[in-house]
Design an enzyme around this catalytic site. Structure first.
Site, short mmCIF file in Angstrom:
data_model
loop_
_atom_site.label_atom_id
_atom_site.label_comp_id
_atom_site.label_asym_id
_atom_site.label_seq_id
_atom_site.Cartn_x
_atom_site.Cartn_y
_atom_site.Cartn_z
N GLU A 83 0.88 -1.00 -0.04
CA GLU A 83 -0.17 -0.11 -0.21
C GLU A 83 0.85 1.00 0.68
OE1 GLU A 83 -2.29 1.43 -0.97
OE2 GLU A 83 -4.14 2.16 0.70
N ASP A 84 0.25 2.25 -0.52
CA ASP A 84 1.07 3.70 -1.19
C ASP A 84 0.71 4.25 0.79
OD1 ASP A 84 -1.78 4.03 -1.42
OD2 ASP A 84 -1.46 5.41 -2.75
N ASP A 116 -3.81 5.83 6.27
CA ASP A 116 -4.81 7.15 6.49
C ASP A 116 -5.52 6.91 7.47
OD1 ASP A 116 -5.70 9.76 7.04
OD2 ASP A 116 -6.98 9.35 5.86
N PHE A 169 -1.73 16.05 3.63
CA PHE A 169 -2.22 15.54 2.56
C PHE A 169 -0.98 15.95 0.89
CE2 PHE A 169 -4.04 14.32 -1.71
CZ PHE A 169 -4.92 13.81 -1.28
N ARG A 211 1.00 11.53 -9.36
CA ARG A 211 1.15 10.38 -9.65
C ARG A 211 2.70 10.57 -9.81
NH1 ARG A 211 -3.26 7.26 -7.33
NH2 ARG A 211 -5.11 7.62 -8.38
P1 IMP Z 1 -7.30 4.64 4.83
O1 IMP Z 1 -8.24 3.59 4.08
O2 IMP Z 1 -8.01 6.01 5.52
O3 IMP Z 1 -6.52 3.90 5.24
O4 IMP Z 1 -7.13 4.90 2.70
C1 IMP Z 1 -6.20 4.68 2.69
C2 IMP Z 1 -6.11 5.47 0.89
O5 IMP Z 1 -6.35 6.72 1.22
C3 IMP Z 1 -4.84 5.63 0.10
O6 IMP Z 1 -4.27 4.62 -0.37
C4 IMP Z 1 -4.94 6.52 -0.62
O7 IMP Z 1 -5.30 6.20 -1.46
C5 IMP Z 1 -5.44 7.50 0.18
N1 IMP Z 1 -4.84 9.02 0.90
C6 IMP Z 1 -4.68 8.88 2.41
N2 IMP Z 1 -4.09 9.72 2.28
C7 IMP Z 1 -3.54 10.53 1.44
C8 IMP Z 1 -2.82 11.56 0.93
O8 IMP Z 1 -2.28 12.12 1.76
N3 IMP Z 1 -2.06 11.67 -0.79
C9 IMP Z 1 -2.52 11.35 -1.51
N4 IMP Z 1 -3.95 9.85 -1.20
C10 IMP Z 1 -4.45 9.45 0.07
MG MG Z 2 -4.36 3.65 -1.60
#
Ligand code: IMP
Ligand code: MG
Length: 168
Positions: A93-94, A97, A146, A159
């Site tokens: 995963e990138d 959050d 962000f 990207r």
């Molecule tokens: P989570 O389900 O809240 O953990 O969200 C994870 C996903 O939200 C990641 O795979 C990203 O696609 C997106 N995301 C969360 N934070 C960022 C950010 O700072 N920049 C870009 N995408 C983000």
């Molecule tokens: Mg993602």
């Protein structure tokens, strides 16, 4: 835009993560599961530095209704093509959050009975968690910004940047 992590620093971290993963999975084969789209850049670099055999597949997740993945319920909109049963699987995963995305995918894949299931995230925002989830391997823990670049987007832009930037 303000640079948060430079390209060289990212590559050094990817090397370190790949080294740890290669040691931990010595003598085995890993099925890397990338979460589209954001993880594709990280996965490409990571996969080329891992020293054990790897196979690669991708999933695409979508959220129900309006809003972002982070806000609501998740579903798989493009599933894996390689079966995970009996395999050593590493979800790539990138960024983590709220934790909702990874926790959901982890549970879905766990139910398919892989031999082992681990997770790696290049970036982590630990203070933003809504559900409890800790990845096995983490690159950088960052503040609640962000960020874009290195696979991460804002409305599909940025990207392709080699570094990671805070969007202001
Ligand atoms: P989570 O389900 O809240 O953990 O969200 C994870 C996903 O939200 C990641 O795979 C990203 O696609 C997106 N995301 C969360 N934070 C960022 C950010 O700072 N920049 C870009 N995408 C983000
Ligand atoms: Mg993602």
């Amino acid at each position: 835009m303000e640079r948060l992590i430079g390209a060289r620093e990212i590559q050094e971290m990817v090397n370190r993560l790949a080294g740890r993963i290669s040691r931990d999975f010595a003598g085995r084969e890993i099925l890397l599961v990338g979460i589209l789209k954001g993880a594709f850049v990280f996965m490409a670099d990571l996969a080329r530095r891992i020293k054990v055999p790897v196979k690669m597949d991708f999933v695409r997740l979508a959220s129900y209704g309006a809003g972002t993945v982070s806000s609501g319920k998740v579903r798989i909109s493009k599933d894996l093509e390689i079966p995970v049963k009996g395999k050593d699987v590493l979800i790539v995963e990138d960024i983590i959050d709220t934790g909702v995305t990874l926790k959901y995918l982890f549970r879905r894949l766990k139910a398919r009975k892989p031999r082992s299931l681990k997770t790696v995230a290049l970036l982590d925002k630990p203070w933003r968690r809504k559900v409890r989830f800790s990845p096995d391997y983490v690159g950088f823990s960052i503040e609640d910004h962000f960020v874009v670049g290195y696979g991460l987007d804002c409305n599909e832009e940025y990207r392709n940047l080699a570094g990671i930037y805070v969007l202001k």
